[in-house]
Design an enzyme around this catalytic site. Sequence first.
Site, PDB file in Angstrom:
ATOM      1  N   LYS A 197      -2.884  -5.107  -0.921  1.00  0.00           N
ATOM      2  CA  LYS A 197      -1.337  -5.283  -1.489  1.00  0.00           C
ATOM      3  C   LYS A 197      -0.508  -4.143  -0.666  1.00  0.00           C
ATOM      4  CE  LYS A 197      -0.983  -1.587  -4.211  1.00  0.00           C
ATOM      5  NZ  LYS A 197      -0.527  -0.467  -3.992  1.00  0.00           N
ATOM      6  N   PRO A 228      -8.710  -0.036   4.445  1.00  0.00           N
ATOM      7  CA  PRO A 228      -8.746   1.120   4.592  1.00  0.00           C
ATOM      8  C   PRO A 228      -8.886   1.477   3.062  1.00  0.00           C
ATOM      9  CG  PRO A 228      -6.994   0.559   6.019  1.00  0.00           C
ATOM     10  CD  PRO A 228      -7.161  -0.609   5.219  1.00  0.00           C
ATOM     11  N   VAL A 229      -9.908   2.677   2.890  1.00  0.00           N
ATOM     12  CA  VAL A 229      -9.843   3.347   1.453  1.00  0.00           C
ATOM     13  C   VAL A 229      -9.222   4.308   1.055  1.00  0.00           C
ATOM     14  CG1 VAL A 229     -12.122   4.053   0.131  1.00  0.00           C
ATOM     15  CG2 VAL A 229     -12.582   2.437   1.760  1.00  0.00           C
ATOM     16  N   GLY A 241      -3.859   3.622  -0.696  1.00  0.00           N
ATOM     17  CA  GLY A 241      -2.479   2.921  -1.368  1.00  0.00           C
ATOM     18  C   GLY A 241      -2.162   1.554  -1.036  1.00  0.00           C
ATOM     19  N   ALA A 283      -4.914  -0.656  -2.544  1.00  0.00           N
ATOM     20  CA  ALA A 283      -5.513  -1.412  -3.666  1.00  0.00           C
ATOM     21  C   ALA A 283      -6.786  -1.984  -3.199  1.00  0.00           C
ATOM     22  CB  ALA A 283      -4.565  -2.475  -4.144  1.00  0.00           C
ATOM     23  N   GLY A 284      -7.506  -1.451  -2.267  1.00  0.00           N
ATOM     24  CA  GLY A 284      -8.791  -1.924  -1.745  1.00  0.00           C
ATOM     25  C   GLY A 284      -9.818  -2.133  -2.783  1.00  0.00           C
ATOM     26  N   GLY A 285     -10.027  -1.277  -3.685  1.00  0.00           N
ATOM     27  CA  GLY A 285     -10.897  -1.392  -4.700  1.00  0.00           C
ATOM     28  C   GLY A 285     -10.665  -2.540  -5.793  1.00  0.00           C
ATOM     29  N   SER A 286      -9.434  -2.322  -6.209  1.00  0.00           N
ATOM     30  CA  SER A 286      -8.871  -3.161  -7.030  1.00  0.00           C
ATOM     31  C   SER A 286      -8.856  -4.818  -6.803  1.00  0.00           C
ATOM     32  CB  SER A 286      -7.360  -3.032  -7.596  1.00  0.00           C
ATOM     33  OG  SER A 286      -7.098  -1.522  -7.948  1.00  0.00           O
ATOM     34  N   ASP A 321      -3.901  -1.965 -11.245  1.00  0.00           N
ATOM     35  CA  ASP A 321      -3.557  -2.815 -10.265  1.00  0.00           C
ATOM     36  C   ASP A 321      -4.450  -4.035 -10.249  1.00  0.00           C
ATOM     37  OD1 ASP A 321      -1.530  -1.123  -9.203  1.00  0.00           O
ATOM     38  OD2 ASP A 321      -2.837  -0.447  -7.566  1.00  0.00           O
TER      39      ASP A 321
HETATM   40  P1  ATP Z   1      -4.579   2.118  -5.190  1.00  0.00           P
HETATM   41  O1  ATP Z   1      -3.635   1.402  -4.066  1.00  0.00           O
HETATM   42  O2  ATP Z   1      -4.786   1.061  -6.024  1.00  0.00           O
HETATM   43  O3  ATP Z   1      -4.161   3.426  -5.480  1.00  0.00           O
HETATM   44  P2  ATP Z   1      -6.291   2.847  -3.058  1.00  0.00           P
HETATM   45  O4  ATP Z   1      -6.038   1.908  -1.985  1.00  0.00           O
HETATM   46  O5  ATP Z   1      -5.514   4.191  -2.876  1.00  0.00           O
HETATM   47  O6  ATP Z   1      -6.028   2.064  -4.508  1.00  0.00           O
HETATM   48  P3  ATP Z   1      -9.129   2.456  -3.159  1.00  0.00           P
HETATM   49  O7  ATP Z   1      -9.329   2.063  -1.651  1.00  0.00           O
HETATM   50  O8  ATP Z   1      -9.140   1.315  -4.042  1.00  0.00           O
HETATM   51  O9  ATP Z   1      -7.861   3.321  -3.031  1.00  0.00           O
HETATM   52  O10 ATP Z   1     -10.298   3.404  -3.471  1.00  0.00           O
HETATM   53  C1  ATP Z   1     -10.171   4.561  -4.333  1.00  0.00           C
HETATM   54  C2  ATP Z   1     -11.353   5.111  -4.802  1.00  0.00           C
HETATM   55  O11 ATP Z   1     -12.271   3.985  -5.379  1.00  0.00           O
HETATM   56  C3  ATP Z   1     -12.284   5.708  -3.535  1.00  0.00           C
HETATM   57  O12 ATP Z   1     -12.675   6.848  -4.052  1.00  0.00           O
HETATM   58  C4  ATP Z   1     -13.543   4.643  -3.636  1.00  0.00           C
HETATM   59  O13 ATP Z   1     -14.762   5.471  -3.210  1.00  0.00           O
HETATM   60  C5  ATP Z   1     -13.558   4.123  -4.942  1.00  0.00           C
HETATM   61  N1  ATP Z   1     -14.224   2.736  -4.880  1.00  0.00           N
HETATM   62  C6  ATP Z   1     -14.810   2.116  -5.934  1.00  0.00           C
HETATM   63  N2  ATP Z   1     -14.941   0.811  -5.759  1.00  0.00           N
HETATM   64  C7  ATP Z   1     -14.403   0.458  -4.519  1.00  0.00           C
HETATM   65  C8  ATP Z   1     -14.484  -0.519  -3.612  1.00  0.00           C
HETATM   66  N3  ATP Z   1     -14.873  -1.636  -3.817  1.00  0.00           N
HETATM   67  N4  ATP Z   1     -13.494  -0.408  -2.530  1.00  0.00           N
HETATM   68  C9  ATP Z   1     -13.024   0.635  -2.269  1.00  0.00           C
HETATM   69  N5  ATP Z   1     -13.249   1.679  -2.662  1.00  0.00           N
HETATM   70  C10 ATP Z   1     -13.874   1.763  -3.986  1.00  0.00           C
END
Ligand code: ATP
Length: 289
Positions: free
Chosen positions: A12, A96-97, A100, A102-105, A138
């Site tokens: 997202k 990308p992890v 921002g 929402a990769g994990g969500s 999220d």
């Molecule tokens: P948001 O936008 O919801 O704040 P984000 O994109 O900033 O999320 P994510 O990529 O969701 O952040 O990753 C945040 C943390 O979650 C990382 O430290 C990662 O190790 C952990 N994590 C747990 N499960 C996952 C997953 N399936 N994919 C990515 N990261 C994950």
Amino acid sequence: MRESIIVKAPAKINLTLDVTGKRNDGYHEVEMIMTTIDLSDRIGLISLEEDKINIDVNQGFIPSNENNLAYQAAKVIKDYTGSKKGVSVFIDKQIPVSAGLAGGSTDAAAVLRGLNELWNLGLTLEELAELGLKIGSDVPFCVHGGTAVARGRGEKLEFLPAPPPCWVVLVKPPMSVSTKDIYSRIDLNNMKHPDTPGMINAINQGAFPDVCQKLENVMEEVTFNMHPQVAKIKQRMLQFGADGSVMSGSGPTVFGLTQSEARAERLYHGLKGFMEEVYVVRILGTKHG
Ligand code: ATP
């Protein structure tokens, strides 16, 4: 009965992000407009007879234990339904992890949707979204996908039409930011709030220039102060011809919008000159099934 399934888990972006207060339960009250983009992880699910949850990720630094949000999703849905089946989850990570996006969500949401289908559980998207909230703020949005204003912790969703079709050029600088850290540095008494009703109006009207003009994120100032390099990316994004640009979530990913394919190409090449991770995708913006 099916034994396996592949589910798409789109990222997202935030078109707006506002923080309107701090709640007694420690969470912040947010108001943000999110939409899905065509940058997706692929989640493979294989049903097992044995009662266990395996996680396999194609990126070493993401946890493959109970800290993975995909694991938590499988656990939550098993507990809720009392299912004694097991599952192997394969995550093909493209998003990308800690970016921002929402990769994990979105992985967690895809596991909820996927297991619901694979195991014929018959849960509604609303039920899945409610389960998702136990995992993260999220996740409810990611269960539905599409375009929505999210309020409360992020779980109160008001759905909107898809934004006008356009290219989304994303730059993920080589750093990660902690969402918690950014929230703790926000000065709630002294911030300029996005024009959320104006953005809702722009989306409802399909008015691309207005969507670009209303892009705004209250977390930008905090992240830009901590990492001036991120502010520089936004500056270049606009210099190279994006019609609008803003940081997504707590960052550090910055995206730019344009309806011109030639301009999207120019942005890609211009930004690629000094940044490793640049993506050009389309807005998806419509809800899952
Ligand atoms: P948001 O936008 O919801 O704040 P984000 O994109 O900033 O999320 P994510 O990529 O969701 O952040 O990753 C945040 C943390 O979650 C990382 O430290 C990662 O190790 C952990 N994590 C747990 N499960 C996952 C997953 N399936 N994919 C990515 N990261 C994950």
